[in-house]
Design a protein around this motif. Structure first.
Motif, PDB file in Angstrom:
ATOM      1  N   UNK A  95     -53.210  81.623 -45.622  1.00 55.17           N
ATOM      2  CA  UNK A  95     -53.520  80.571 -46.593  1.00 55.17           C
ATOM      3  C   UNK A  95     -52.689  80.723 -47.862  1.00 55.17           C
ATOM      4  N   UNK A  96     -52.144  81.924 -48.105  1.00 56.33           N
ATOM      5  CA  UNK A  96     -51.254  82.090 -49.253  1.00 56.33           C
ATOM      6  C   UNK A  96     -49.914  81.407 -48.999  1.00 56.33           C
ATOM      7  N   UNK A  97     -49.450  81.466 -47.764  1.00 60.01           N
ATOM      8  CA  UNK A  97     -48.171  80.841 -47.421  1.00 60.01           C
ATOM      9  C   UNK A  97     -48.340  79.346 -47.187  1.00 60.01           C
ATOM     10  N   UNK A  98     -49.414  78.963 -46.489  1.00 58.34           N
ATOM     11  CA  UNK A  98     -49.655  77.545 -46.174  1.00 58.34           C
ATOM     12  C   UNK A  98     -51.059  77.138 -46.621  1.00 58.34           C
ATOM     13  N   UNK A  99     -51.310  77.042 -47.920  1.00 55.84           N
ATOM     14  CA  UNK A  99     -52.661  76.651 -48.367  1.00 55.84           C
ATOM     15  C   UNK A  99     -53.027  75.229 -47.963  1.00 55.84           C
ATOM     16  N   UNK A 100     -52.014  74.373 -47.810  1.00 51.94           N
ATOM     17  CA  UNK A 100     -52.298  72.987 -47.433  1.00 51.94           C
ATOM     18  C   UNK A 100     -52.820  72.868 -46.015  1.00 51.94           C
ATOM     19  N   UNK A 101     -52.753  73.954 -45.227  1.00 53.87           N
ATOM     20  CA  UNK A 101     -53.252  73.906 -43.851  1.00 53.87           C
ATOM     21  C   UNK A 101     -54.762  73.746 -43.812  1.00 53.87           C
ATOM     22  N   UNK A 102     -55.455  74.245 -44.829  1.00 55.25           N
ATOM     23  CA  UNK A 102     -56.920  74.128 -44.842  1.00 55.25           C
ATOM     24  C   UNK A 102     -57.439  73.439 -46.099  1.00 55.25           C
ATOM     25  N   UNK A 103     -56.551  73.103 -47.040  1.00 58.36           N
ATOM     26  CA  UNK A 103     -56.960  72.402 -48.262  1.00 58.36           C
ATOM     27  C   UNK A 103     -55.943  71.310 -48.548  1.00 58.36           C
ATOM     28  N   UNK A 104     -56.354  70.076 -48.390  1.00 56.02           N
ATOM     29  CA  UNK A 104     -55.423  68.949 -48.527  1.00 56.02           C
ATOM     30  C   UNK A 104     -55.303  68.440 -49.952  1.00 56.02           C
ATOM     31  N   UNK A 105     -56.191  68.857 -50.845  1.00 54.33           N
ATOM     32  CA  UNK A 105     -56.169  68.338 -52.206  1.00 54.33           C
ATOM     33  C   UNK A 105     -55.169  69.051 -53.091  1.00 54.33           C
ATOM     34  N   UNK A 106     -55.114  68.591 -54.345  1.00 61.50           N
ATOM     35  CA  UNK A 106     -54.257  69.191 -55.365  1.00 61.50           C
ATOM     36  C   UNK A 106     -55.142  70.006 -56.306  1.00 61.50           C
ATOM     37  N   UNK A 107     -54.873  71.298 -56.483  1.00 59.21           N
ATOM     38  CA  UNK A 107     -55.753  72.110 -57.334  1.00 59.21           C
ATOM     39  C   UNK A 107     -55.714  71.713 -58.803  1.00 59.21           C
TER      40      UNK A 107
END
Length: 327
Positions: free
Chosen positions: A78-90
């Motif tokens: 999830x550090x490399x591909x956080x968008x894989x499980x979180x589609x929003x913008x932090x």
């Protein structure tokens, strides 16, 4: 005199280990020689097993190592591909939803600024893992080189480095961070990593120094020196592979400590600063309204605790596997 048995090419004699012998068929003898299990302390074809192969064998059977390794692999993913499980913008926030609880698509609710806690928690793993890994690499390389050279050459170099190490040990880490990082205006992770390397190398240096002093007294090092091997060859080929195990153990445990230190410094306002996404920043921002929106504090705090615990458990498992005294 007992009758002498005729020689048969298809049979072999194998020692029993108790002063006697037993007849084996040639195929059975060959099978015994190829058996991976062999006598204790040996591998395939009777070759002695190394410390690293024994350690890997033990780690594969250790449930603590397996669980912690799976958690760490997930954190790296999830550090490399956080968008894989979180589609929003932090960084996207809606003040109209400030401190709201969980909702469809937002399972962790919203913080005091109306930001999605789930998305910020997922993206916060990138900062923590990056700081922890880079700080550990810097501390391990810098400390190992200085400590290894001091332990090998000794003399004035060892004495001077030991006194410098004592000085750095006397500096409180959190207080040193408040003083040194308060004057830094950069909003990147590099000042935090540099501070951790600056104050973290003495521990690794002392461990590496002790390991090198122990390793250089072994017979194979004396034999290499008698054969005319250079100091660089002795250090790199003979001492380093046999002295690196304690450094690996300490560095693995310290990685979790550096992640917690980054969160602490960010919580105190001298580490990372907004708009950076960090668990320490989110914990600091959620602390004032813990009674009204405890979920905004619970999730980043829980993620931080699980991450630190995973690295500490991994370090404990590696220590148990690499320490011959625990076998």
């Amino acid at each position: 005199m007992p009758e002498q048995q005729p020689y048969e090419a298809g049979r072999a004699i194998a020692g029993t280990g108790m002063g006697g012998a037993m007849d084996l068929a040639a195929s059975e003898a060959a099978t015994l020689e190829r058996t991976p299990g062999g006598p204790e302390g040996t591998g395939p074809a009777g070759r002695p097993r190394s410390l690293w192969s024994d350690a890997w064998r033990d780690l594969r059977r250790d449930p603590v190592f397996l669980v912690s390794a799976l958690v760490i692999l997930f954190l790296v993913f999830i550090s490399v591909w956080p968008s894989a499980i979180a589609s929003g913008n932090p960084l996207t926030c809606d003040l109209a939803r400030a401190q709201d609880g969980s909702a469809p698509g937002h399972p962790f609710g919203y913080d005091g600024q109306g930001c999605d806690v789930y998305t910020r928690t997922v993206y916060g793993a990138r900062t923590s893992v990056t700081v922890g890994v880079l700080a550990t690499l810097g501390v391990s390389v810098f400390g190992s080189v200085l400590g290894g050279l001091a332990g090998y050459f000794g003399g004035l170099w060892d004495a001077v480095l030991s006194r410098i190490t004592d000085i750095f040990f006397a500096i409180p880490v959190v207080l040193g961070g408040l003083v040194l990082l308060s004057v830094v205006t950069s909003n990147t992770v590099w000042p935090v990593i540099g501070f951790m390397v600056l104050l973290g190398w003495p521990q690794i240096s002392r461990i590496a120094r002790g390991s090198v002093i122990t390793a250089k007294q072994n017979d194979y090092v004396q034999a290499a020196r008698a054969l005319g091997a250079s100091d660089s060859r002795i250090l790199l080929r003979h001492i380093a592979p046999n002295a690196i195990a304690p450094v690996i153990v300490v560095a693995t445990i310290a990685l979790g400590t550096y992640i917690a230190l980054e969160a602490t410094l960010s919580y105190l306002g001298v580490g990372l600063k907004p708009p950076s996404v960090s668990w320490g920043i989110d914990i600091s921002a959620a602390s004032p309204y813990i009674r009204n929106a405890p979920h905004a504090l619970l999730w980043p705090s829980g993620a931080l605790a699980v991450t630190v615990l995973a690295f500490i458990m991994l370090g404990d498992a590696v220590r148990d596997a690499l320490d011959p005294k625990l076998r």
